[in-house]
Design a protein around this motif. Sequence first.
Motif, PDB file in Angstrom:
ATOM      1  N   ARG A 149       0.844  -1.254  -0.111  1.00 54.62           N
ATOM      2  CA  ARG A 149       0.103   0.018  -0.059  1.00 54.62           C
ATOM      3  C   ARG A 149       0.882   1.307  -0.158  1.00 54.62           C
ATOM      4  NH1 ARG A 149      -5.090   0.390   1.746  1.00 54.62           N
ATOM      5  NH2 ARG A 149      -4.747   2.085   3.264  1.00 54.62           N
TER       6      ARG A 149
ATOM      7  N   ARG B 167      -5.070  -5.328  -6.458  1.00 55.87           N
ATOM      8  CA  ARG B 167      -5.819  -5.320  -5.206  1.00 55.87           C
ATOM      9  C   ARG B 167      -5.625  -4.037  -4.366  1.00 55.87           C
ATOM     10  NH1 ARG B 167      -3.926  -6.165  -0.555  1.00 55.87           N
ATOM     11  NH2 ARG B 167      -1.996  -7.049  -1.430  1.00 55.87           N
TER      12      ARG B 167
ATOM     13  N   ALA C  91      -7.799  -1.345  -6.269  1.00 57.18           N
ATOM     14  CA  ALA C  91      -9.027  -1.437  -5.981  1.00 57.18           C
ATOM     15  C   ALA C  91      -9.345  -1.119  -4.547  1.00 57.18           C
ATOM     16  CB  ALA C  91      -9.576  -2.888  -5.930  1.00 57.18           C
ATOM     17  N   GLU C  92      -8.590  -1.323  -3.358  1.00 57.79           N
ATOM     18  CA  GLU C  92      -8.898  -0.860  -2.137  1.00 57.79           C
ATOM     19  C   GLU C  92      -8.904   0.540  -1.877  1.00 57.79           C
ATOM     20  OE1 GLU C  92      -5.840  -2.272   0.285  1.00 57.79           O
ATOM     21  OE2 GLU C  92      -6.669  -4.595   0.132  1.00 57.79           O
TER      22      GLU C  92
ATOM     23  N   LYS D 246      -9.664   2.819  -4.183  1.00 61.81           N
ATOM     24  CA  LYS D 246     -10.804   3.361  -4.872  1.00 61.81           C
ATOM     25  C   LYS D 246     -11.902   3.107  -3.900  1.00 61.81           C
ATOM     26  CE  LYS D 246     -10.745   1.185  -9.219  1.00 61.81           C
ATOM     27  NZ  LYS D 246     -10.636   0.763 -10.184  1.00 61.81           N
ATOM     28  N   ARG D 247     -12.245   1.749  -3.388  1.00 57.22           N
ATOM     29  CA  ARG D 247     -13.130   1.843  -2.379  1.00 57.22           C
ATOM     30  C   ARG D 247     -13.044   2.695  -1.144  1.00 57.22           C
ATOM     31  NH1 ARG D 247     -11.844  -3.780  -3.120  1.00 57.22           N
ATOM     32  NH2 ARG D 247     -11.188  -3.840  -0.956  1.00 57.22           N
ATOM     33  N   GLN D 248     -11.783   2.904  -0.711  1.00 60.37           N
ATOM     34  CA  GLN D 248     -11.603   3.873   0.446  1.00 60.37           C
ATOM     35  C   GLN D 248     -11.410   5.211   0.137  1.00 60.37           C
ATOM     36  OE1 GLN D 248      -7.807   2.287   1.772  1.00 60.37           O
ATOM     37  NE2 GLN D 248      -8.955   0.366   2.450  1.00 60.37           N
ATOM     38  N   GLY D 249     -11.834   5.713  -1.135  1.00 61.17           N
ATOM     39  CA  GLY D 249     -11.995   7.051  -1.576  1.00 61.17           C
ATOM     40  C   GLY D 249     -10.689   7.733  -1.511  1.00 61.17           C
TER      41      GLY D 249
END
Length: 233
Positions: free
Chosen positions: A162, A202, A205-206, A208-211
């Motif tokens: 990350r 992955r 994608a995380e 994007k989901r977390q903004g």
Amino acid sequence: MKRVTQSEAWTGIADCRSCMIRNSVLFAGLEERDFEAIHRPINQWNFPPGAQIYGQGEGADSLLTIRSGLVKLTQFLPDGTQRIVRLLCTADTFGLEALVAPEYEHTATALHETQICRIPVETVRQLSGQKPRLYNDLMERWHKALSDADRWIIEFCTGPARARVGRLLIWLAERNAADRCELFGREDLGALLGLTTETVSRVMAEFKRQGHIVEVRPNHFECRLEQLRQVVC
């Protein structure tokens, strides 16, 4: 390829008036008579994404400056594996090894639509001999290239996945002087960060989901820089 004569390079014909080379530190100290002494022209090249600019082991006869776009430098190891060692963007100079070595040390490839100015090494040697400031600037650029190489190893090839992806997004957005960036293929991202393609996908994608990022169109992202900086701390 677009060939630019010395008079065009000085007067600004053929779009040289807005060229990064003309206003860059590398040529900022030159005067019109210096351009008149150049017998070989500067060449402008346009490369689509994925096009090779030069290959590792090819004869090194020119220095190159990026007018616009993004370039990756890849090194191929004896076992056939490859690693992206650095990214280069607008106004960066590369191929500096041409000043002292017969071959290029990396393969340079365009990642985005890229415009390059190719300067014959003989021309640079001629001008640097006459202009100590140009020689000193070349040494500064060489030092910067070494420092950047160390930075890539430290910032983009170590730590959690990350953090690596977050640092790269911040780097790209800051180079655009905005909060947006254009990415490239996941395979290249993995090769640059020392991660698998699946891991990169992955993490993206995380984010994007977390903004942390918003995909405004394919491979173009708006980056929430403050949130990303908290991720990489």
